[in-house]
Each structure stands twice: as structure tokens, then as C-alpha cells.
Design an enzyme around this catalytic site. Structure first.
Site, PDB file in Angstrom:
ATOM      1  N   HIS A 115      24.539  32.799  39.599  1.00 41.62           N
ATOM      2  CA  HIS A 115      24.949  33.317  38.669  1.00 41.62           C
ATOM      3  C   HIS A 115      26.298  33.456  37.296  1.00 41.62           C
ATOM      4  O   HIS A 115      27.059  32.468  38.107  1.00 41.62           O
ATOM      5  CB  HIS A 115      25.214  35.195  39.155  1.00 41.62           C
TER       6      HIS A 115
ATOM      7  N   GLN B 145      32.386  32.438  45.762  1.00 37.33           N
ATOM      8  CA  GLN B 145      30.946  32.838  45.535  1.00 37.33           C
ATOM      9  C   GLN B 145      30.873  33.679  47.216  1.00 37.33           C
ATOM     10  O   GLN B 145      31.476  33.669  47.835  1.00 37.33           O
ATOM     11  CB  GLN B 145      30.304  31.864  45.843  1.00 37.33           C
TER      12      GLN B 145
HETATM   13  P1  5GP Z   1      30.469  35.935  42.803  1.00 33.44           P
HETATM   14  O1  5GP Z   1      31.691  36.101  43.956  1.00 33.44           O
HETATM   15  O2  5GP Z   1      29.480  35.798  43.864  1.00 33.44           O
HETATM   16  O3  5GP Z   1      30.778  34.562  42.178  1.00 33.44           O
HETATM   17  O4  5GP Z   1      29.728  37.656  42.672  1.00 33.44           O
HETATM   18  C1  5GP Z   1      28.885  37.955  43.084  1.00 33.44           C
HETATM   19  C2  5GP Z   1      29.086  39.195  41.327  1.00 33.44           C
HETATM   20  O5  5GP Z   1      27.845  40.164  41.984  1.00 33.44           O
HETATM   21  C3  5GP Z   1      30.448  40.306  42.085  1.00 33.44           C
HETATM   22  O6  5GP Z   1      30.884  39.978  40.721  1.00 33.44           O
HETATM   23  C4  5GP Z   1      29.724  41.527  42.479  1.00 33.44           C
HETATM   24  O7  5GP Z   1      30.485  42.522  41.871  1.00 33.44           O
HETATM   25  C5  5GP Z   1      28.607  41.611  42.338  1.00 33.44           C
HETATM   26  N1  5GP Z   1      27.955  41.805  42.862  1.00 33.44           N
HETATM   27  C6  5GP Z   1      27.432  42.220  44.228  1.00 33.44           C
HETATM   28  N2  5GP Z   1      26.644  43.122  44.584  1.00 33.44           N
HETATM   29  C7  5GP Z   1      25.741  43.461  43.329  1.00 33.44           C
HETATM   30  C8  5GP Z   1      24.226  44.609  43.205  1.00 33.44           C
HETATM   31  O8  5GP Z   1      23.903  45.006  44.169  1.00 33.44           O
HETATM   32  N3  5GP Z   1      24.382  45.294  42.668  1.00 33.44           N
HETATM   33  C9  5GP Z   1      25.421  44.466  40.722  1.00 33.44           C
HETATM   34  N4  5GP Z   1      24.917  44.642  39.401  1.00 33.44           N
HETATM   35  N5  5GP Z   1      26.373  42.792  40.999  1.00 33.44           N
HETATM   36  C10 5GP Z   1      26.670  42.886  42.719  1.00 33.44           C
END
Ligand code: 5GP
Ligand code: ZN
Length: 140
Positions: free
Chosen positions: A102, A96
Site C-alpha cells: 500500500h 509496516q
Molecule cells: P503500514 O503500517 O503497514 O505502513 O500501514 C498500514 C495502515 O493501514 C495504517 O495507517 C493503518 O491505520 C491502516 N489500517 C489498518 N487496518 C485498517 C483497516 O481495517 N481499514 C483501514 N481503512 N485502514 C486500516
């Protein structure tokens, strides 16, 4: 509703941070991932801040999950991937990077190696075109 000032996804909910949105309702928001693992990579979030699965309310969990299914169906209809990966991370050790709950919806193609995360920011015009196709499928 989303007053965690340093949370990027709360910033998107408030409209302070731009995002290419495909769906919004009272409890949830769906928008395109800025660094897609594959074309069409979409995220669904609750509007109320909760860091992860352990913290989110049951009501918001239901709302996000139902929207994730709708987005997956729309992605299936619009982009016809061979498969769809649903991913959800809890804690840095699990990968994460944004600590606002999400669900990832990641279109998959046969024979294509797709990591859990993208590495490069995709072209906004390309993402917008995919978002328009997903949003249209959501309405059909
Ligand atoms: P995690 O790593 O927490 O499972 O996923 C976070 C996701 O959020 C990643 O796939 C990353 O590319 C996306 N993400 C991070 N910052 C932003 C942003 O400012 N806008 C959008 N649309 N996606 C984001
Ligand atoms: Zn947040």
C-alpha cells in the site's frame, strides 16, 4: 483475485471488511486510512495480494503509483494542504503493519508535526466528509 483470507486489505477488496472508498478500478482500490496520521490520509492498494514492494508485479506497481499520483492531485485540489507525504513501508522493521502492498498519501500542514501513523480511530462521519471531497476532486 484477493483470496488471502487473513489479510485485512484483501478483506476490504472482497467487500468483507468495510472501508470508505474514494477510487476503484480493475487493478487498484483507494480508501481512507482508519487511523489517519492527518485528515485526508488515504491508502492505495493493488487488488491482487502482494506483501510489499519486493513482491508486487511491475504492472500492479505502475497501476498503484499512477493512482497514488491521481489521489495526491485530488487531495491537493480538495484539501489544499501545504505538502503531501507519500509513504510506503516494507517489513515490520520499516514500520509496516499491514502486509499487503500500500501507498500512503498523507496531507501535511506547515508547522504541524505528523507521525507516520495515526494513533486514534477518527470519526467515520469526519472521514466520510473528507472522502467525498477527495472523490469529487478525482472526478473534476
Ligand atoms: P503500514 O503500517 O503497514 O505502513 O500501514 C498500514 C495502515 O493501514 C495504517 O495507517 C493503518 O491505520 C491502516 N489500517 C489498518 N487496518 C485498517 C483497516 O481495517 N481499514 C483501514 N481503512 N485502514 C486500516
Ligand atoms: Zn492482501
Amino acid at each position: 483475485m484477493s483470496d488471502h483470507t487473513n489479510c485485512v486489505f484483501c478483506g476490504i477488496v472482497r467487500g468483507d471488511i468495510p472501508a470508505i472508498r474514494v477510487h476503484e478500478d480493475a487493478a487498484t482500490l483507494a480508501f481512507m486510512d482508519i487511523r489517519p496520521a492527518s485528515p485526508g490520509h488515504t491508502l492505495v492498494i493493488p487488488k491482487i495480494h502482494a506483501p510489499d514492494l519486493l513482491a508486487i508485479s511491475e504492472a500492479d506497481l505502475c497501476a498503484v503509483t499512477i493512482v497514488a499520483q491521481r489521489i495526491a492531485r485530488a487531495v491537493h485540489q480538495a484539501l489544499a494542504p501545504d505538502g503531501i507525504r507519500i509513504m510506503q513501508t516494507n517489513g515490520a522493521a520499516a514500520g509496516q503493519t499491514v502486509f499487503h502492498y500500500h501507498v500512503h498519501i498523507i496531507p501535511m500542514q506547515d508547522g504541524q508535526r505528523v507521525g507516520t501513523h495515526g494513533h486514534e480511530h477518527a470519526q467515520p462521519e469526519q472521514i466520510k466528509a473528507l472522502a467525498a471531497r477527495i472523490a469529487a476532486a478525482l472526478k473534476s
